[in-house]
Write a protein that holds these residues in place. Structure first.
Motif, PDB file in Angstrom:
ATOM      1  N   SER A   1      -4.831  13.203   5.515  1.00 49.07           N
ATOM      2  CA  SER A   1      -6.281  13.274   5.095  1.00 49.07           C
ATOM      3  C   SER A   1      -6.511  12.715   3.763  1.00 49.07           C
ATOM      4  O   SER A   1      -5.757  12.958   2.766  1.00 49.07           O
ATOM      5  CB  SER A   1      -6.621  14.781   4.892  1.00 49.07           C
ATOM      6  OG  SER A   1      -6.459  15.322   6.419  1.00 49.07           O
ATOM      7  N   TYR A   2      -7.539  12.424   3.637  1.00 50.85           N
ATOM      8  CA  TYR A   2      -8.027  11.615   2.235  1.00 50.85           C
ATOM      9  C   TYR A   2      -9.538  11.950   1.921  1.00 50.85           C
ATOM     10  O   TYR A   2     -10.169  11.314   2.129  1.00 50.85           O
ATOM     11  CB  TYR A   2      -7.831  10.136   2.158  1.00 50.85           C
ATOM     12  CG  TYR A   2      -6.469   9.676   2.594  1.00 50.85           C
ATOM     13  CD1 TYR A   2      -5.439   9.595   1.764  1.00 50.85           C
ATOM     14  CD2 TYR A   2      -5.981   9.251   3.971  1.00 50.85           C
ATOM     15  CE1 TYR A   2      -4.284   9.343   1.875  1.00 50.85           C
ATOM     16  CE2 TYR A   2      -4.916   9.039   4.167  1.00 50.85           C
ATOM     17  CZ  TYR A   2      -3.765   8.892   3.306  1.00 50.85           C
ATOM     18  OH  TYR A   2      -2.559   8.525   3.830  1.00 50.85           O
ATOM     19  N   GLY A   3      -9.753  13.110   1.757  1.00 50.40           N
ATOM     20  CA  GLY A   3     -11.041  13.452   1.741  1.00 50.40           C
ATOM     21  C   GLY A   3     -12.021  13.565   2.871  1.00 50.40           C
ATOM     22  O   GLY A   3     -11.814  14.039   3.859  1.00 50.40           O
ATOM     23  N   GLU A   4     -12.749  12.465   2.723  1.00 54.79           N
ATOM     24  CA  GLU A   4     -13.736  12.270   4.151  1.00 54.79           C
ATOM     25  C   GLU A   4     -13.138  11.477   5.136  1.00 54.79           C
ATOM     26  O   GLU A   4     -13.845  10.952   5.969  1.00 54.79           O
ATOM     27  CB  GLU A   4     -15.266  11.813   3.652  1.00 54.79           C
ATOM     28  CG  GLU A   4     -15.931  12.546   2.736  1.00 54.79           C
ATOM     29  CD  GLU A   4     -16.206  14.017   3.515  1.00 54.79           C
ATOM     30  OE1 GLU A   4     -17.021  13.897   4.258  1.00 54.79           O
ATOM     31  OE2 GLU A   4     -15.856  15.155   2.836  1.00 54.79           O
TER      32      GLU A   4
END
Length: 150
Positions: A98-101
């Motif tokens: 995951s990378y935020g959004e």
């Protein structure tokens, strides 16, 4: 006898602890994305383009295993018109970052198709990129590469 029971109970407890440590811990969003990945497999098997259109962003691009590039609409039309929908389609060795959004899923797919009376088994690696658009996770890019049998 009591000593053996204690040793067996201890071994079982250690096994459960080891299993619990091996299981990856997913965030709520990662769990949603993994559920969408599984939904994708089931929807593709059922040629359910309505379900697929809900999880694909309108601007999604798909790079198929043969190198062809498809837009979301082209990919959906292919699924809808393909007379040889997969009889079985599963993912294994799934990993999510995951990378935020945004999130990137890598995995291996294994599928079985019947084409012209002949059963074909394919195995490949895929990379799917997900973005949270308007509060909903959608696939914005996908790529599949066949793994050649040894």
């Amino acid at each position: 006898m009591r000593k053996w029971c204690v040793l067996i109970a201890f071994a079982i407890a250690c096994g459960w602890i080891a299993l619990a440590q091996e299981r990856p811990q997913y965030t709520e969003d990662e769990g949603k994305i993994l559920a969408l990945e599984n939904l994708w497999n089931r929807a593709e098997q059922a040629r359910d383009t309505t379900a697929l259109s809900q999880i694909f962003a309108p601007t999604m691009v798909y790079v198929d295993y043969d190198g062809s590039l498809k837009t979301r609409d082209q990919f959906l039309a292919y699924i809808k018109n393909d007379i040889s929908a997969p009889e079985q389609l599963v993912s294994e060795d799934l990993s999510i970052h995951s990378y935020g959004e945004f999130a990137v899923v890598t995995a291996i797919f294994r599928g079985r198709w019947s084409k012209s009376g002949k059963t074909t088994v394919m195995r490949g690696r895929y990379v799917d990129t997900w973005a949270k658009l308007g509060g909903t996770w959608q696939c914005v890019s996908a790529q599949a590469t066949l793994i050649q049998p040894h």
